[in-house]
Design an enzyme around this catalytic site. Structure first.
Site, short mmCIF file in Angstrom:
data_model
loop_
_atom_site.label_atom_id
_atom_site.label_comp_id
_atom_site.label_asym_id
_atom_site.label_seq_id
_atom_site.Cartn_x
_atom_site.Cartn_y
_atom_site.Cartn_z
N LEU A 1 0.84 -1.20 0.00
CA LEU A 1 0.00 0.00 0.00
C LEU A 1 0.87 1.25 0.00
O LEU A 1 1.86 1.32 0.72
CB LEU A 1 -0.92 0.00 1.24
CG LEU A 1 -1.86 -1.20 1.33
CD1 LEU A 1 -2.62 -1.16 2.64
CD2 LEU A 1 -2.82 -1.24 0.17
N ASP A 2 0.48 2.24 -0.79
CA ASP A 2 1.26 3.48 -0.83
C ASP A 2 0.69 4.49 0.17
O ASP A 2 -0.34 4.25 0.81
CB ASP A 2 1.29 4.05 -2.25
CG ASP A 2 -0.08 4.39 -2.79
OD1 ASP A 2 -1.01 4.65 -2.00
OD2 ASP A 2 -0.24 4.40 -4.02
N SER A 3 1.36 5.63 0.28
CA SER A 3 0.96 6.62 1.29
C SER A 3 -0.42 7.21 1.01
O SER A 3 -1.17 7.49 1.94
CB SER A 3 2.01 7.73 1.41
OG SER A 3 2.22 8.34 0.16
N THR B 1 -2.94 5.63 -0.38
CA THR B 1 -3.90 4.61 0.06
C THR B 1 -3.99 4.59 1.58
O THR B 1 -5.07 4.43 2.14
CB THR B 1 -3.48 3.23 -0.49
OG1 THR B 1 -3.37 3.32 -1.91
CG2 THR B 1 -4.50 2.17 -0.13
#
Length: 119
Positions: free
Chosen positions: A75-77, A79
């Site tokens: 998961l990215d920031s 998200t």
């Protein structure tokens, strides 16, 4: 019973979590009505699952508290911000950005939120 949690609040909560599983939505509603902190972990996992890629969701079926949200689930920031907003809606609280940055594992998240809701 939380008399502050109105039918309108429930409708808004159901709408904000509509892309989560029915179980997650019901547990979030029950938490808001009862304040039962035992439900929070399942609500958080359900919200994370909604944002995780389909091939990563299996990791959340029987998750370890050591699961590193960003690394293990990819998961990215952005998200993570969406997840935090959904969790805030679900549990009816706010989470400071500096607190979010300290939450790396599923265990960190569950413990932080349980602590937050029991204050």
């Amino acid at each position: 019973m939380n008399s502050q949690f109105t039918q309108e609040d429930e409708a808004a909560l159901r709408e904000s979590l509509k892309r989560c599983s029915p179980e997650t939505i019901e547990k979030a509603v029950e938490f808001r009505k009862t304040g039962n902190a035992e439900l929070v972990g399942d609500v958080v996992i359900g919200i994370i699952e909604r944002f995780a890629e389909p091939e990563k969701r299996e990791m959340l079926k029987n998750p370890s508290d050591d699961l590193v949200i960003v690394d293990d689930l990819g998961l990215d920031s952005l998200t993570m911000v969406e997840i935090v907003l959904a969790v805030e809606d679900a549990i009816g609280t706010t989470i400071a950005e500096e607190d979010v940055q300290k939450l790396r594992t599923l265990g960190d998240i569950k413990n932080f939120i349980k602590e937050k809701v029991s204050q």
